[in-house]
Design an enzyme around this catalytic site. Structure first.
Site, short mmCIF file in Angstrom:
data_model
loop_
_atom_site.label_atom_id
_atom_site.label_comp_id
_atom_site.label_asym_id
_atom_site.label_seq_id
_atom_site.Cartn_x
_atom_site.Cartn_y
_atom_site.Cartn_z
N LYS A 1 4.39 8.84 8.93
CA LYS A 1 4.16 8.18 10.23
C LYS A 1 5.18 8.63 11.30
O LYS A 1 5.04 9.74 11.80
CB LYS A 1 4.09 6.66 10.04
CG LYS A 1 2.94 6.31 9.08
CD LYS A 1 2.45 4.89 9.07
CE LYS A 1 1.13 4.78 8.34
NZ LYS A 1 1.16 4.16 7.02
N TYR B 1 0.86 -1.18 0.00
CA TYR B 1 0.00 0.00 0.00
C TYR B 1 0.89 1.22 0.00
O TYR B 1 1.86 1.30 0.75
CB TYR B 1 -0.89 0.00 1.25
CG TYR B 1 -1.78 1.22 1.37
CD1 TYR B 1 -2.84 1.41 0.48
CD2 TYR B 1 -1.57 2.17 2.37
CE1 TYR B 1 -3.67 2.52 0.60
CE2 TYR B 1 -2.40 3.28 2.49
CZ TYR B 1 -3.45 3.45 1.60
OH TYR B 1 -4.27 4.55 1.73
N ASP C 1 9.38 3.14 -0.37
CA ASP C 1 8.30 3.73 0.41
C ASP C 1 8.47 3.29 1.86
O ASP C 1 8.03 2.21 2.25
CB ASP C 1 6.94 3.31 -0.14
CG ASP C 1 5.79 3.89 0.69
OD1 ASP C 1 6.07 4.58 1.69
OD2 ASP C 1 4.63 3.63 0.34
C1 LIG Z 1 0.51 4.67 5.72
C2 LIG Z 1 1.24 4.44 4.47
C3 LIG Z 1 1.13 5.32 3.37
C4 LIG Z 1 0.12 6.43 3.34
O1 LIG Z 1 0.36 7.39 4.31
P1 LIG Z 1 -0.86 8.36 4.73
O2 LIG Z 1 -0.21 9.31 5.67
O3 LIG Z 1 -1.89 7.49 5.36
O4 LIG Z 1 -1.35 9.01 3.49
C5 LIG Z 1 1.94 5.12 2.28
N1 LIG Z 1 2.81 4.10 2.24
C6 LIG Z 1 2.95 3.24 3.28
C7 LIG Z 1 3.97 2.15 3.18
C8 LIG Z 1 2.16 3.37 4.40
O5 LIG Z 1 2.27 2.49 5.40
#
Ligand SMILES: *Cc1c(COP(=O)(O)O)cnc(C)c1O
Length: 427
Positions: free
Chosen positions: A265, A142, A237
């Site tokens: 995060k 994701y 990511d």
């Molecule tokens: C949480 C997450 C996102 C999206 O971040 P948001 O702040 O919720 O938009 C993108 N990539 C990864 C790997 C994530 O865990």
């Protein structure tokens, strides 16, 4: 009706589904989502006053636990001088310097407000830099909810058993190629056939949105080599793994230098801060220097930067990650020891990396999205609710990783292990 139920009913009046992010609705596990009114250290309290040990930590950011004094102090001090300027501030310079110091792959960085913005911007930048359109991602990973990434995306979507979203134009999705995670042969075939059309490969270098799935060494090496050989941009990511699995993130653990990295995060310590950065020659293509447009009214918001700085300073203290890693590993080891007492159709397994863990309703650790899909979801849901009764708040989905914070102590972990034993016995 108890207070959680009343609030959930009221929420559905004016908020679609009663929530502002789908997985919060407990759609996959059933039942009523808990509305929280307080968090302190490792604990949260719901609207009915019930206390839980929290292993979600706002889905990752709260590596120091809830309401950490250093973060609160930094945010309140900063707020007194104004909330936002839409102009540069010294804090942005400090956090950019710190991020580039902490991550050798990061020569320049730009701040944004969510992980979605970070990945979306990094992809546009990679396309602008290479002059190519195709994007490669992996099943079960994701990367936020930008159109080009909602192609068989994981996490909340997996939870709803829906492989893609309505509203994404077919033409946009057509430029995204989705491969199985950990499948080196598929990657080699793709690059051999279409390598010169691929702008970027984006990956969760340790996946945490199909529960926790670790990459093989060969997979990690192949992603770096193939992108390099074909002039594609490798995007790590690390929105979830950044400063969660170690001080140098997954890339430090893998010994890999990606071209671009996305952070979120933990980097914001619980406020809306995210970032993307990497090679200076690529970052130099961003406006105002270059032709790739990217902007944000609240980008680099002073409060978010202050929370992020305070968090990064705490986790950089000597021994912080060693302690968090050891504690999380002890938790996973404890879960596996309990799992070993049960037959394979009634057991659990677990693993940990840094302050992140996976619990699986299956006798073995998964290596792909298919493995995760084959875990026992009905049993997970029963397990989840029984743990909730015991006062343990796990992510409300079998497809999410869990998080231990610095505030969790041995008593919390021991309590959780005893609760797990009781719950598995009674399931
Ligand atoms: C949480 C997450 C996102 C999206 O971040 P948001 O702040 O919720 O938009 C993108 N990539 C990864 C790997 C994530 O865990």
């Amino acid at each position: 009706m108890n207070r959680n139920e009343q609030l959930f009913a009221a929420a559905q009046q004016h908020i679609p589904g009663g929530v502002n992010s789908p997985v919060r609705a407990f759609g996959s596990v059933g039942g009523t989502p808990r509305f929280f009114k307080k968090g302190e250290g490792a604990y949260v309290w719901d609207a009915d006053g019930k206390k839980y040990i929290d292993y979600v930590g706002s889905w990752g950011p709260l590596i120091l636990g809830h309401a950490h004094p250093a973060v609160i102090e930094a945010v309140t001090r900063t707020a007194q001088n104004g909330m936002s300027f839409g102009a540069p501030t010294e804090g942005e310079v400090e956090i950019a310097d710190l991020l580039c110091q902490m991550l050798p792959s990061m020569q320049q960085v730009r701040l944004v407000s969510s992980g979605t913005e970070a990945t979306m911007s990094a992809i546009r930048l990679a396309r602008g830099f290479t002059g190519r359109d195709k994007l490669v991602k992996f099943e079960g990973c994701y990367h936020g909810h930008a159109d080009s990434l909602l192609v068989k995306a994981g996490s909340g979507l997996l939870t709803f058993g829906n492989p893609s979203s309505a509203g994404v134009p077919a033409a946009v999705a057509a430029d995204t190629i989705v491969l199985p995670y950990n499948d080196v042969a598929a990657l080699e075939t793709l690059f051999a056939e279409q390598g010169d059309k691929i702008a970027a490969l984006i990956v969760e270098p340790i996946a945490g949105n199909m529960n926790l799935v670790q990459p093989s060494k060969a997979f990690v090496a192949a992603m770096r080599k193939l992108t390099q050989d074909h002039g594609a941009v490798l995007i790590y990511d690390e929105v979830m793994t950044g400063f969660r699995v170690g001080l140098q993130c997954s890339q430090g653990l893998h010994g890999i230098t990606p071209d671009l990295t996305c952070l979120g995060k933990v980097v914001g310590g619980g406020l809306p801060l995210a970032a993307f950065g990497g090679r200076a020659d690529i970052m130099g293509k961003l406006a105002p220097l270059g032709p790739v447009y990217q902007a944000g009214t609240l980008s680099g918001n002073p409060l978010a930067v202050a929370a992020g700085m305070a968090t990064l300073q705490e986790i950089s203290k000597p021994g912080f990650f060693e302690a968090l890693t050891a504690k999380t590993k002890a938790f996973a080891d404890g879960l596996n020891a309990i799992g070993a007492q049960f037959p394979s159709d009634k057991t659990i397994s677990a693993q940990a990396v840094g302050g992140m863990f996976g619990i699986y309703c299956s006798p073995s650790i998964p290596h792909s999205y298919n493995d995760v899909m084959n875990s026992d979801r009905a049993r997970f849901n029963a397990f989840f609710h029984a743990m909730l009764e015991e006062g343990v708040y796990l992510a409300p989905s079998a497809f999410e990783a869990g998080f231990v914070s610095a505030a969790h102590d041995d008593i919390d972990i021991q309590y959780t292990l005893h609760a797990t034993q009781r719950v598995l016995q009674n399931l």
